[in-house]
Structure formats: C-alpha cells, structure tokens
Design an enzyme around this catalytic site. Sequence first.
Site, mmCIF file in Angstrom:
data_model
loop_
_atom_site.group_PDB
_atom_site.id
_atom_site.type_symbol
_atom_site.label_atom_id
_atom_site.label_comp_id
_atom_site.label_asym_id
_atom_site.label_seq_id
_atom_site.Cartn_x
_atom_site.Cartn_y
_atom_site.Cartn_z
ATOM 1 N N HIS A 195 0.853 -1.153 -0.062
ATOM 2 C CA HIS A 195 0.134 -0.025 0.038
ATOM 3 C C HIS A 195 0.808 1.131 0.003
ATOM 4 C CE1 HIS A 195 -3.773 2.218 1.545
ATOM 5 N NE2 HIS A 195 -2.742 3.135 1.668
ATOM 6 N N GLU A 196 1.880 1.188 0.610
ATOM 7 C CA GLU A 196 2.608 2.593 0.815
ATOM 8 C C GLU A 196 3.480 2.484 -0.270
ATOM 9 O OE1 GLU A 196 1.590 4.609 3.099
ATOM 10 O OE2 GLU A 196 0.559 3.237 4.273
ATOM 11 N N HIS A 205 1.659 4.326 -2.940
ATOM 12 C CA HIS A 205 1.859 5.792 -2.859
ATOM 13 C C HIS A 205 3.156 6.188 -3.420
ATOM 14 C CE1 HIS A 205 -1.884 6.835 -0.489
ATOM 15 N NE2 HIS A 205 -1.559 5.884 0.491
HETATM 16 ZN ZN LIG Z 1 -2.617 5.325 1.702
#
Ligand SMILES: [Zn+2]
Length: 152
Positions: free
Chosen positions: A67-68, A71
């Site tokens: 998830h990170e 980004h």
């Molecule tokens: Zn996030």
Amino acid sequence: MNQTELQKLVEEISLKYFYLPFRHEVKINNRMTTTGGRYFLNDHHIDINGHFLDEKYRSDLVGIIKHELTHYHLHLAGLGYQHRNRDFKNLLARVGGSRYTPDIGLRRRQVKNYLYECEDCHFQYPRVRKVNTRKYRCGRCGGRLKLVRRNK
Ligand SMILES: [Zn+2]
Ligand SMILES: [Zn+2]
C-alpha cells in the site's frame, strides 16, 4: 524484525511487485495505532507501524508495505498517488496491497489515561490525553472540568 530487515523486505517487495527499486528509508513507528503505515511526500520515506513487525502479522505487513509503496512509486512518477485517484486504485489492486489497515485490536487497546468530571453535572469524560481544563468545559452544561483519576 528490526530496521535493517524491514528495509530489506521493502526493497524486495518493491522489485518483485513494482519492478522498480525503493531508494529511500523505512522507519519503524511504534506510536501509530490506527494506521499501518504512512508515506511522506517531502522526503519520500515510509513509516511502518511497529506493531505489525511481529511474525504473526507477516501477511498484513506485506499488504501494508505494498500500500505504501503504491503511494511512493506513483508520487515519484508524477501520477495520481492519492486514495481517490484511479492510478492508485488500479496499481494497488494489481500488486495486491491492502486497502484498509488490518484490525489487530490496536484501537481497542487505547487506554484512557485520564478521567475528568464536570464539577456541576458530574458527567465523566475518559480521555487518552491530558485536557487543558482552563480551555475546555463540560460539553453538556458548560461547567468546569476537574481531573478525578490519572493512570500514568
Ligand atoms: Zn494510503
Ligand atoms: Zn456538566
């Protein structure tokens, strides 16, 4: 898992799922409760919630890292890196990242350290953090709050 091992894991996941290197720093953050990780736009580092470093949360940890990294890579590529962006949703789904912070009971573990009570109506307010009683008043009657118990 320590800092070095975590750094290595993030670098491996980056190459394996994003086919791109992770060239910045991962830091362990033990103060996080409601989020699994955080990506910082200014210096591109990633914070990972230390509670997820336990071996039993291994698959959750991988989901958080993906998830990170979603980004991270989108931001560096100048694409839509925010949750609401199509680029973000597509890439997150492709790498199998987690959409939400896995619930491991961190929220419930939040201890109310302070107990305040209204001097007038005696309504009680359990709080995690200290409250400035000169600034905040009772939400029901506007009375003065006093500290009646403190756990730490
Ligand atoms: Zn996030
Ligand atoms: Zn009151």
